[in-house]
Each structure stands twice: as C-alpha cells, then as structure tokens.
Design an enzyme around this catalytic site. Structure first.
Site, PDB file in Angstrom:
ATOM      1  N   THR A 278       0.815  -1.211   0.000  1.00  0.00           N
ATOM      2  CA  THR A 278       0.000   0.000   0.000  1.00  0.00           C
ATOM      3  C   THR A 278       0.853   1.268   0.000  1.00  0.00           C
ATOM      4  O   THR A 278       1.991   1.247   0.479  1.00  0.00           O
ATOM      5  CB  THR A 278      -0.906  -0.011   1.258  1.00  0.00           C
ATOM      6  N   ASP A 279       0.271   2.368  -0.475  1.00  0.00           N
ATOM      7  CA  ASP A 279       0.966   3.653  -0.388  1.00  0.00           C
ATOM      8  C   ASP A 279       0.988   4.175   1.050  1.00  0.00           C
ATOM      9  O   ASP A 279       1.708   5.134   1.356  1.00  0.00           O
ATOM     10  CB  ASP A 279       0.333   4.691  -1.332  1.00  0.00           C
ATOM     11  N   GLU A 280       0.197   3.562   1.942  1.00  0.00           N
ATOM     12  CA  GLU A 280       0.132   4.051   3.326  1.00  0.00           C
ATOM     13  C   GLU A 280       1.461   3.879   4.058  1.00  0.00           C
ATOM     14  O   GLU A 280       1.695   4.519   5.079  1.00  0.00           O
ATOM     15  CB  GLU A 280      -1.005   3.355   4.088  1.00  0.00           C
TER      16      GLU A 280
ATOM     17  N   TYR B 175      -1.962  -0.901  10.832  1.00  0.00           N
ATOM     18  CA  TYR B 175      -2.054  -1.541   9.511  1.00  0.00           C
ATOM     19  C   TYR B 175      -0.846  -1.187   8.650  1.00  0.00           C
ATOM     20  O   TYR B 175      -0.141  -2.069   8.142  1.00  0.00           O
ATOM     21  CB  TYR B 175      -3.354  -1.118   8.793  1.00  0.00           C
TER      22      TYR B 175
ATOM     23  N   LYS C 124       2.262  -3.504   7.165  1.00  0.00           N
ATOM     24  CA  LYS C 124       2.565  -3.644   5.733  1.00  0.00           C
ATOM     25  C   LYS C 124       3.998  -3.189   5.450  1.00  0.00           C
ATOM     26  O   LYS C 124       4.708  -3.792   4.638  1.00  0.00           O
ATOM     27  CB  LYS C 124       1.572  -2.831   4.884  1.00  0.00           C
TER      28      LYS C 124
HETATM   29  N1  LIG Z   1      -7.965  -2.283  -0.701  1.00  0.00           N
HETATM   30  C1  LIG Z   1      -7.077  -1.347  -0.934  1.00  0.00           C
HETATM   31  O1  LIG Z   1      -7.441  -0.210  -1.235  1.00  0.00           O
HETATM   32  C2  LIG Z   1      -5.594  -1.660  -0.888  1.00  0.00           C
HETATM   33  C3  LIG Z   1      -4.725  -0.653  -1.222  1.00  0.00           C
HETATM   34  C4  LIG Z   1      -3.359  -0.944  -1.224  1.00  0.00           C
HETATM   35  C5  LIG Z   1      -2.916  -2.213  -0.911  1.00  0.00           C
HETATM   36  N2  LIG Z   1      -3.795  -3.175  -0.555  1.00  0.00           N
HETATM   37  C6  LIG Z   1      -3.267  -4.503  -0.240  1.00  0.00           C
HETATM   38  O2  LIG Z   1      -3.798  -5.408  -1.190  1.00  0.00           O
HETATM   39  C7  LIG Z   1      -4.001  -6.682  -0.594  1.00  0.00           C
HETATM   40  C8  LIG Z   1      -5.429  -7.116  -0.787  1.00  0.00           C
HETATM   41  O3  LIG Z   1      -6.288  -6.152  -0.200  1.00  0.00           O
HETATM   42  P1  LIG Z   1      -7.865  -6.342  -0.214  1.00  0.00           P
HETATM   43  O4  LIG Z   1      -8.473  -5.001  -0.100  1.00  0.00           O
HETATM   44  O5  LIG Z   1      -8.267  -7.223  -1.320  1.00  0.00           O
HETATM   45  O6  LIG Z   1      -8.069  -7.120   1.166  1.00  0.00           O
HETATM   46  P2  LIG Z   1      -9.330  -7.945   1.699  1.00  0.00           P
HETATM   47  O7  LIG Z   1      -9.373  -7.704   3.153  1.00  0.00           O
HETATM   48  O8  LIG Z   1     -10.539  -7.656   0.872  1.00  0.00           O
HETATM   49  O9  LIG Z   1      -8.935  -9.477   1.405  1.00  0.00           O
HETATM   50  C9  LIG Z   1      -7.928 -10.126   2.105  1.00  0.00           C
HETATM   51  C10 LIG Z   1      -8.011 -11.614   1.775  1.00  0.00           C
HETATM   52  O10 LIG Z   1      -6.941 -12.273   2.456  1.00  0.00           O
HETATM   53  C11 LIG Z   1      -7.437 -13.425   3.118  1.00  0.00           C
HETATM   54  N3  LIG Z   1      -6.607 -13.675   4.297  1.00  0.00           N
HETATM   55  C12 LIG Z   1      -6.505 -12.900   5.405  1.00  0.00           C
HETATM   56  N4  LIG Z   1      -5.658 -13.475   6.292  1.00  0.00           N
HETATM   57  C13 LIG Z   1      -5.219 -14.621   5.716  1.00  0.00           C
HETATM   58  C14 LIG Z   1      -4.312 -15.651   6.122  1.00  0.00           C
HETATM   59  N5  LIG Z   1      -3.729 -15.612   7.335  1.00  0.00           N
HETATM   60  N6  LIG Z   1      -4.053 -16.664   5.273  1.00  0.00           N
HETATM   61  C15 LIG Z   1      -4.658 -16.724   4.047  1.00  0.00           C
HETATM   62  N7  LIG Z   1      -5.554 -15.793   3.626  1.00  0.00           N
HETATM   63  C16 LIG Z   1      -5.826 -14.754   4.450  1.00  0.00           C
HETATM   64  C17 LIG Z   1      -8.874 -13.083   3.483  1.00  0.00           C
HETATM   65  O11 LIG Z   1      -9.661 -14.247   3.685  1.00  0.00           O
HETATM   66  C18 LIG Z   1      -9.306 -12.270   2.264  1.00  0.00           C
HETATM   67  O12 LIG Z   1      -9.833 -13.113   1.259  1.00  0.00           O
HETATM   68  C19 LIG Z   1      -3.591  -6.541   0.872  1.00  0.00           C
HETATM   69  O13 LIG Z   1      -2.283  -7.022   1.015  1.00  0.00           O
HETATM   70  C20 LIG Z   1      -3.650  -5.051   1.114  1.00  0.00           C
HETATM   71  O14 LIG Z   1      -2.744  -4.651   2.118  1.00  0.00           O
HETATM   72  C21 LIG Z   1      -5.122  -2.929  -0.537  1.00  0.00           C
END
Ligand SMILES: NC(=O)c1ccc[n+]([C@@H]2O[C@H](COP(=O)([O-])OP(=O)(O)OC[C@H]3O[C@@H](n4cnc5c(N)ncnc54)[C@H](O)[C@@H]3O)[C@@H](O)[C@H]2O)c1
Length: 351
Positions: free
Chosen positions: A133-135, A158, A162
């Site tokens: 993430t950019d955070e 969070y 990350k």
């Molecule tokens: N949503 C955003 O805007 C955003 C922005 C930047 C980066 N990210 C990163 O992108 C990735 C996906 O984000 P997202 O929004 O789809 O998240 P999300 O919370 O929608 O999905 C996370 C998934 O990971 C699975 N999970 C969680 N813990 C687990 C474990 N211990 N073992 C196996 N599976 C597990 C969950 O069941 C879920 O399906 C993350 O790494 C997040 O940090 C998200």
C-alpha cells in the site's frame, strides 16, 4: 504460467483471479484462509474453469503453504493475503502483525525453499510479487507525491505491519537473491469491495436510510484506483517488472473523502431516487475522526507508466458510476455480508 494467488477470495485478489482466468490461459491457485473478509462468492463466475483451483489455508501455516506450493508448482506467487482494514488494526493490532508480518515471512521462507529446488530455467522464471500500500509512506501535506524513493513513515498499525512485510520482501531479494517485486498502490474501489470500506459502506447506509458517517471534516485526500485497473498493473508487473524493483500504482484521482461521499449520493439520487424526493446527501453526518488519521496520500505512477506502459483507464467519474451501479445490481452479495459480519458497524475509535 501457473500463478499462486494468496488472498484470492478478497477484494483485490478475487479481481486478479477473475482477470487472469478471463484474459489469459494461465492456471490459477487461490490460497485463502477465508477470514471474515474472504468469500468464494467473489470468484463464483470463474470457479468452474478447469484452470482454477482453491485451497483453504493460512499463510502463517508453513506446512499448508509448503504443501500447496509443492503440489501446484507455481511460476509466480502473487501475495495479497492480509488484514486490510485500518479501523480494525486500531482495535486489534495483533492480528495484523501475525498475518501481515509473520504470514509474509512464512510465504517468503516457503517460496525460497521451493525456488532453490527448481532447475535453472524455472528458477530464472520464478517471481515473488508482494502487494502493498501507499500508506507505508506516511502522510503528505497539501502538495507532493509519493515516489518509490519516498522514505517509509507508516502511522497506523495496519500500515506499520505492511511496511514490515515490505522490508522482509526486500531483504529476501537482497540477501537471498529471491526474485521479488513489490507494488505499492493507492486506495482501490470497485465491485466486491467488502462493505466496511468507505465507498461500499456509504452505498449500503444510504440505501438503508441510515446516517452516512464522515470521519472528522471529511477533508482527507486519497488517490482512488479502480480495482480492475489495479489488477492489470499487477499482471504487467509480475510478467514484465524487473526483479528487486518497486512500482507505485495510482489512479491519478485525488479526492477528498467528503467529495467521494457526495458523488456517491449524487449517483444514487439519479439511479435510485429516494421516495421522499430528497437527496441522499441529507443523510451525511460528521462523526469523530479516526485516531491518527493520515491527511493525504497521492501517488506518482511515472515509473510503471514509463517502464511497463501501464496507465489507469478509468477516471474517478467513470469508475464510481460503474461501482454504484454494481452495488445496486448485486444487493444479495453485500446484504448477506452485512448481516453476517456487522460490516456497517463503527470500529477503530481506540476506546
Ligand atoms: N484495498 C485497498 O485499497 C488496498 C490498497 C493498497 C494495498 N492493498 C493490499 O492489497 C491486498 C489485498 O487487499 P484487499 O483489499 O483485497 O483485502 P481484503 O481484506 O478484501 O482481502 C484479504 C483476503 O486475504 C485473506 N486472508 C486474510 N488473512 C489470511 C491468512 N492468514 N491466510 C490466508 N488468507 C488470508 C482473506 O480471507 C481475504 O480473502 C492486501 O495485502 C492489502 O494490504 C489494498
């Protein structure tokens, strides 16, 4: 190619799984624990493909990860599984350290052991792609953009977890030569977004006739990226990115949170007018701000554009229109989640 996706039942991971099965001939393994945030309904439309497999497993469970990797023999591991909600990281940071830091360590250790077992050609081809993430870069003032050289300065449990995982990935590249890639992207939005996050939460609450809770003054700025643009960027990075390199991914769509909420209300006013003729914007209510709430994030995505030719195709206006329409057309999907997980409840007040 054979792509091992962790977190493929979540918001972004499922968009990647759908994208890969619908637009490539790749084999895809979805490895997901199915926490509160993961549901297989996100991948229902591709689950019948004979190129798709699902394994329910925890990224912190080395034996389970090892067995799934050994059986699937991936060319690429794209690692998205994480705890992802900042408000929840304020109430319960331990789960974030466990999944995001320890889980990423476990993935790296198992990926490295597997990579070392490959013949030379397969070892050359292999990539470990970490999605972040950019955070991790902290908070910007009125001006400036995050580049790949911006020093890390995470402010929430969070983003700190990350950042820790990014450092581990980078260390496995430098120290062990594992061919790693890291992408840091801005706020995603689009279909199948878990309804505790800002945009779907506002749609859900608006339709329920409930107050639309805007944190603080709603003047925090985020750079919004349509999820389908994001997964095209991920595809470009693991296929053509240079190992050891980081790529920032952004939508060129900076908006204040209040502006985002007002836009959602205006689209709903048009597509699903309230029975009393009033605007959904009358439901906006200002509530206590998130502790430590970062003021502004904004991405400079020049590197991925220049080196890999990726650019977002959606503007905020086109992407948000599609998103609101999708939530109106797919009420069964989110109503079940809201009912099961109290997804619309306020969290993260640090009390
Ligand atoms: N949503 C955003 O805007 C955003 C922005 C930047 C980066 N990210 C990163 O992108 C990735 C996906 O984000 P997202 O929004 O789809 O998240 P999300 O919370 O929608 O999905 C996370 C998934 O990971 C699975 N999970 C969680 N813990 C687990 C474990 N211990 N073992 C196996 N599976 C597990 C969950 O069941 C879920 O399906 C993350 O790494 C997040 O940090 C998200």
């Amino acid at each position: 190619m054979r792509i091992f996706v962790t977190g493929g039942a979540g918001f972004i991971g499922s968009a990647l799984v759908r994208h890969l099965l619908e637009n490539t001939q790749y084999e895809v393994l979805n490895f997901d624990k199915l926490t509160y945030a993961g549901t297989l309904t996100t991948v229902e439309r591709v689950a019948q493909s004979n190129r798709y497999r699902f394994v329910q497993g925890d990224i912190c469970d080395a034996d389970a990860v090892r067995a799934a990797i050994a059986e699937f023999k991936p060319d690429v591991i794209t690692h998205l599984a994480a705890e992802s909600h900042v408000d929840r990281s304020i109430d319960g940071p331990g789960a974030f350290v466990q999944t995001n830091v320890v889980g990423t360590y476990t993935m790296l250790a198992e990926a490295r052991a597997y990579w070392l077992s490959l013949d030379e050609a397969a070892r050359e081809r292999f990539r470990f792609h970490h999605i972040s993430t950019d955070e991790v870069y902290g908070s910007l003032g009125e001006t400036g953009l995050f580049t790949e050289e911006t020093p890390y300065d995470p402010r929430s449990p969070y983003s700190a977890s990350k950042a820790g995982s990014d450092h581990l990935v980078s260390a496995w590249g430098h120290t062990f030569g594992l061919p790693v890639l890291i992408t840091n992207c801005s706020n995603n939005y689009g279909p199948y977004h878990f309804p505790e996050k800002l945009i779907p939460l506002m749609i859900v609450k608006a339709l329920a006739g409930a107050a639309l809770p805007v944190y603080g003054k709603g003047d925090q700025v985020r750079d919004w990226l349509f999820v389908e643009d994001h997964v095209r960027a991920l595809h470009a990075v693991f296929e053509r990115g240079e190992p050891g390199r980081t790529y920032n991914v952004g939508g060129n769509n900076e908006k204040q949170n209040l502006e985002v909420v007002k836009t959602v209300c205006a689209i709903l006013d048009r597509l699903r007018p309230r029975a009393d003729g009033q605007s959904y914007a009358t439901q906006i209510t200002y509530v206590a701000d998130r502790p430590g709430h970062d003021k502004r994030y904004a991405i400079d995505a020049t590197r991925i554009k220049d080196e890999l030719g990726w650019e977002p195709t959606e503007t905020f206006e086109t992407g948000i229109e599609k998103t609101v329409a999708w939530y109106l057309d797919n009420q069964d999907w989110w109503q079940a989640i809201v009912a099961e997980h109290s997804a619309d409840q306020r969290r993260g007040l640090s009390v």
